[in-house]
Design a protein around this motif. Structure first.
Motif, PDB file in Angstrom:
ATOM      1  N   LEU A  42       0.852  -1.190   0.000  1.00 11.06           N
ATOM      2  CA  LEU A  42       0.000   0.000   0.000  1.00 11.06           C
ATOM      3  C   LEU A  42       0.887   1.239   0.000  1.00 11.06           C
ATOM      4  O   LEU A  42       1.587   1.491   0.979  1.00 11.06           O
ATOM      5  N   PRO A  43       0.904   2.014  -1.082  1.00  5.64           N
ATOM      6  CA  PRO A  43       1.725   3.227  -1.100  1.00  5.64           C
ATOM      7  C   PRO A  43       1.374   4.150   0.067  1.00  5.64           C
ATOM      8  O   PRO A  43       0.198   4.452   0.290  1.00  5.64           O
ATOM      9  N   HIS A  44       2.386   4.516   0.832  1.00  2.00           N
ATOM     10  CA  HIS A  44       2.244   5.404   2.000  1.00  2.00           C
ATOM     11  C   HIS A  44       1.375   4.782   3.105  1.00  2.00           C
ATOM     12  O   HIS A  44       0.928   5.486   4.006  1.00  2.00           O
ATOM     13  N   GLY A  45       1.105   3.470   3.036  1.00  3.02           N
ATOM     14  CA  GLY A  45       0.275   2.823   4.058  1.00  3.02           C
ATOM     15  C   GLY A  45       1.068   2.533   5.318  1.00  3.02           C
ATOM     16  O   GLY A  45       2.222   2.119   5.254  1.00  3.02           O
ATOM     17  N   ASP A  46       0.448   2.752   6.472  1.00  4.85           N
ATOM     18  CA  ASP A  46       1.116   2.429   7.727  1.00  4.85           C
ATOM     19  C   ASP A  46       0.790   0.990   8.122  1.00  4.85           C
ATOM     20  O   ASP A  46       0.097   0.264   7.389  1.00  4.85           O
ATOM     21  N   ARG A  47       1.280   0.576   9.284  1.00  6.98           N
ATOM     22  CA  ARG A  47       1.120  -0.810   9.729  1.00  6.98           C
ATOM     23  C   ARG A  47      -0.354  -1.211   9.799  1.00  6.98           C
ATOM     24  O   ARG A  47      -0.742  -2.276   9.320  1.00  6.98           O
ATOM     25  N   THR A  48      -1.190  -0.329  10.338  1.00  7.89           N
ATOM     26  CA  THR A  48      -2.614  -0.640  10.498  1.00  7.89           C
ATOM     27  C   THR A  48      -3.292  -0.868   9.152  1.00  7.89           C
ATOM     28  O   THR A  48      -4.037  -1.844   8.966  1.00  7.89           O
TER      29      THR A  48
END
Length: 350
Positions: A42-48
């Motif tokens: 996920l581009p720019h996605g964080d852990r959650t």
């Protein structure tokens, strides 16, 4: 790496085809995978967000019966297999004075010199290239892959042939032409796109960046050896997949990135290939190699990357790891020569 939305789409499609509301239209559906490996990108996605995008968080997951495979048939070294499972599960011993996600790299697999020279040698004769078809250097980021590939190309014997791309913007206006000159477009290399300036040699190992003919095994990720470099054509031999050994012709194509942060659609006419002496860890997933070099100029940044990189081979003797000294990795303990790096594991997904 399949996202949750892919499961939802297939479920809806089968329900429409079978004309009922049962999960997957009442058809038996088989999934295969290992959640120790990398998760959806996920581009720019964080852990959650990355965990939420996993198939385990799809409402259909409760309908699956989980069957576990317990024997590692790929490994020929029990100690390596056991250590690998601990790395993938995040269960390696905790080192006092260091963060919980930091692990020690065993001394027998450490590379202390230049990884390119240690892995490929000082010179690569064209006749020796077939020896490297099942070997690769893996890196976390594309920028590191590009620099390694250029280094290896420089030590490959032969004359370099350079192909320049033709770039444009979809539906460009006079204002766009002023704001985004051709020189600016040439400098861009979005993920999954070939470079504007593509340097190749006969004998170089390359990888397809697009599906050319899935029925004939020419898919995104297929690796090939360059046989001839023509003005408007690359003749190459496939070295992976169902088409292994076949001679294929690769033309220039009009390409556009599938996902990008750009405010416009970039159109690039170029050969859909990139050098593949080195590749990203994510791209290597699913491939079995005879020897792997892992280049870590900085620690891995996503779940399962270190596990995926190490599990491409079967024993300690088949892998070498180069850890570049830094704030988060290297010799992190005073008066100690042990080498450490970060191992990212999202235990909630396991």
């Amino acid at each position: 790496m399949a996202p949750s939305v892919a499961l939802a789409v297939v479920n809806r499609l089968l329900q429409e085809i079978m004309d009922n509301n049962k999960p997957f239209g009442g058809k038996v559906f088989l999934l295969g995978g290992d959640f120790r490996q990398t998760l959806p990108v996920l581009p720019h996605g964080d852990r959650t967000k990355i965990v939420e995008a996993c198939v385990k968080n799809n409402r259909l997951w409760t309908n699956f019966q989980v069957l576990q495979l317990k024997n590692n048939i790929c490994s020929v070294n029990t100690d390596f297999s056991n250590w690998l499972i601990k790395v993938g599960s995040g269960d390696t011993p905790h080192i006092d004075g260091l963060p919980v996600d930091v692990i020690e790299i065993p001394s027998q697999i450490l590379c202390t010199g230049d990884i390119v020279k240690d892995f490929f040698g000082d010179k690569i004769p064209i006749t020796d290239v077939p020896n490297f078809t099942k070997k690769s250097i893996l890196c976390p980021k594309n920028s590191d892959v590009n620099s390694i590939n250029e280094e290896v190309l420089n030590i490959l014997e032969g004359e370099t042939v350079t192909y320049l791309s033709s770039n444009s913007i979809d539906d460009s206006s006079e204002e766009d032409i002023q704001n985004y000159p051709i020189e600016f477009l040439n400098e861009l290399t979005p993920t999954g796109m070939p470079k504007h300036k593509l340097n190749l040699k006969e004998g170089a190992i390359i990888m397809l960046l697009r599906n050319l003919n899935t029925k004939k095994g020419l898919c995104n990720g297929t690796r090939l050896i360059v046989k001839q470099l023509k003005k408007n054509l690359i003749i190459a031999q496939v070295i992976t997949g169902s088409a292994e050994g076949n001679l294929v012709f690769i033309p220039r194509m009009h390409l556009a990135p599938s996902t990008t942060d750009l405010q416009f659609i970039l159109r690039r006419r170029q050969f859909p290939v990139t050098l593949a002496f080195a590749m990203t860890i994510n791209k290597s997933q699913g491939q079995t190699l005879e020897k792997v070099g892992i280049y870590l100029p900085e620690p891995v940044f996503s779940h399962g990357q270190l596990y995926v990189a190490l599990s491409r081979v079967r024993s300690f003797t088949d892998v070498m790891v180069k850890v570049v000294e830094g704030h988060d990795q290297g010799k992190l303990l005073e008066n100690c020569d042990r080498i450490f790096t970060r191992n990212v594991v999202y235990k909630e997904i396991l």
